[in-house]
Design an enzyme around this catalytic site. Structure first.
Site, PDB file in Angstrom:
ATOM      1  N   SER A  25       0.836  -1.205   0.000  1.00 55.28           N
ATOM      2  CA  SER A  25       0.000   0.000   0.000  1.00 55.28           C
ATOM      3  C   SER A  25       0.871   1.255   0.000  1.00 55.28           C
ATOM      4  O   SER A  25       1.993   1.260   0.516  1.00 55.28           O
ATOM      5  CB  SER A  25      -0.909   0.028   1.222  1.00 55.28           C
TER       6      SER A  25
HETATM    7  N1  SAH Z   1      -1.073  -4.602   4.135  1.00 53.37           N
HETATM    8  C1  SAH Z   1      -0.329  -4.897   2.936  1.00 53.37           C
HETATM    9  C2  SAH Z   1      -1.111  -4.565   1.680  1.00 53.37           C
HETATM   10  C3  SAH Z   1      -1.177  -5.767   0.832  1.00 53.37           C
HETATM   11  S1  SAH Z   1      -2.263  -5.749  -0.546  1.00 53.37           S
HETATM   12  C4  SAH Z   1       1.028  -4.213   2.943  1.00 53.37           C
HETATM   13  O1  SAH Z   1       1.312  -3.445   3.869  1.00 53.37           O
HETATM   14  O2  SAH Z   1       1.832  -4.480   2.051  1.00 53.37           O
HETATM   15  C5  SAH Z   1      -3.568  -6.790   0.052  1.00 53.37           C
HETATM   16  C6  SAH Z   1      -3.217  -8.193   0.480  1.00 53.37           C
HETATM   17  O3  SAH Z   1      -4.423  -8.818   0.884  1.00 53.37           O
HETATM   18  C7  SAH Z   1      -2.635  -9.084  -0.609  1.00 53.37           C
HETATM   19  O4  SAH Z   1      -1.422  -9.615  -0.180  1.00 53.37           O
HETATM   20  C8  SAH Z   1      -3.706 -10.172  -0.796  1.00 53.37           C
HETATM   21  O5  SAH Z   1      -3.151 -11.436  -1.129  1.00 53.37           O
HETATM   22  C9  SAH Z   1      -4.355 -10.183   0.567  1.00 53.37           C
HETATM   23  N2  SAH Z   1      -5.710 -10.745   0.617  1.00 53.37           N
HETATM   24  C10 SAH Z   1      -6.728 -10.618  -0.267  1.00 53.37           C
HETATM   25  N3  SAH Z   1      -7.822 -11.290   0.152  1.00 53.37           N
HETATM   26  C11 SAH Z   1      -7.490 -11.848   1.359  1.00 53.37           C
HETATM   27  C12 SAH Z   1      -8.182 -12.677   2.295  1.00 53.37           C
HETATM   28  N4  SAH Z   1      -9.442 -13.078   2.111  1.00 53.37           N
HETATM   29  N5  SAH Z   1      -7.525 -13.046   3.423  1.00 53.37           N
HETATM   30  C13 SAH Z   1      -6.241 -12.665   3.649  1.00 53.37           C
HETATM   31  N6  SAH Z   1      -5.533 -11.890   2.799  1.00 53.37           N
HETATM   32  C14 SAH Z   1      -6.147 -11.490   1.669  1.00 53.37           C
END
Ligand code: SAH
Length: 217
Positions: free
Chosen positions: A67
C-alpha cells in the site's frame, strides 16, 4: 535472503516521506515516527528499492501491491490506536503495515491468503526482528475467531461488503477500518457500540486489490 542495509541516504529519504505525509494531513506523531524508522525498501523488490520512499503503491509479486504510505498512515490514524490494543490485519502482503502497527506498540495478528507471500513475509519479519507479529496463512474473511475479540481490525484489501464474521470479532468499543467498493473503495470505519449495535462512518476514496475468498489463486 535479501541483504538488509539501511543507509543514511535511506534515512534521509524517509524524513522527506514523513514530511510529505504531514503535509497531506497525517498528524498522529506515533505514526509519523514509525514511518520515519521503518526501512520501507526492505519490503520491495530490489528493482524498486530506490522508489521505496515515494508516496506510491508498488508491486510486490503475486499480483499484489504494498500500500501507498499515505494509505497506510490514513488507515492507521483512523484506528485511533491505544497501547493495549490487539489488532487484526487482513492482508499481510509485504508486511509493511503490520510492522508500522508493531512499531506503534500494539499487539499484531495478521492474515494472508497467498502462500508465497505469507512465506516470504514471515521470513522477512523474522529477519527484521519482528518475531512478535503473529502471522497466519488463511482466508482472512473468516477473521481469527480463536484470538477474538480484537480492539481493532484493519482490512487492507477491497471488500464488496463488510464480512459479518469480522464484525462479530470486534470488541465492544472496538473499531474496524475497511475499504468497501468495487472499482474504487470508500474507507469505512465501523465502531461496535454494543453487542448488537454498530456505527458506520465513511471517509475518502482509495484503490485496493480485491479481498478474495479461500487460500491462493
Ligand atoms: N497490508 C499490505 C497490503 C497488501 S495488498 C502491505 O502493507 O503491504 C492486500 C493483500 O491482501 C494481498 O497480499 C492479498 O493477497 C491479501 N488478501 C486478499 N484477500 C485476502 C483474504 N481473504 N484473506 C487474507 N488476505 C487477503
Amino acid at each position: 535472503m535479501q541483504e538488509l542495509i539501511d543507509s543514511y541516504r535511506h534515512k534521509g529519504l524517509r524524513k522527506k516521506l514523513v514530511e510529505t505525509l504531514r503535509k497531506k494531513g497525517i498528524s498522529d506523531e506515533r505514526i509519523l515516527k514509525a514511518v520515519g524508522v521503518v526501512p520501507r525498501h526492505y519490503f520491495l523488490d530490489r528493482a524498486f528499492a530506490d522508489w521505496a520512499y515515494k508516496d506510491a503503491a508498488f508491486p510486490i509479486g503475486n499480483k499484489q501491491t504494498i500500500s501507498q504510505p499515505y494509505t497506510v498512515a490514513y488507515q492507521t490514524e483512523l484506528l485511533e490506536l491505544e497501547p493495549r490494543d490487539k489488532v487484526l490485519e487482513i492482508g499481510t502482503g509485504s508486511g509493511y503495515q503490520a510492522v508500522i502497527l508493531a512499531e506503534i506498540g500494539v499487539k499484531v495478528y495478521t492474515v494472508e491468503r497467498q502462500t508465497a507471500l505469507y512465506k516470504r513475509t514471515s521470513r522477512l519479519l523474522k529477519d527484521m526482528g519482528y518475531g512478535q507479529i503473529r502471522q497466519f496463512l488463511q482466508d482472512g474473511m473468516q477473521g481469527l475467531p480463536r484470538f477474538a475479540p480484537f480492539q481493532k481490525i484493519i482490512v487492507t484489501a477491497a471488500a464488496t461488503s463488510i464480512p459479518q464474521s469480522l464484525k462479530d470479532q470486534l470488541d465492544i468499543g472496538g473499531m474496524m477500518v475497511i475499504p468497501v467498493g468495487e472499482d474504487s473503495q470508500v474507507m469505512h470505519r465501523i465502531t461496535r457500540i454494543s453487542e448488537k449495535k454498530f456505527k458506520t462512518e465513511k471517509f475518502d476514496h482509495f484503490r485496493f486489490v480485491p479481498l478474495l475468498k479461500g487460500i491462493n489463486d
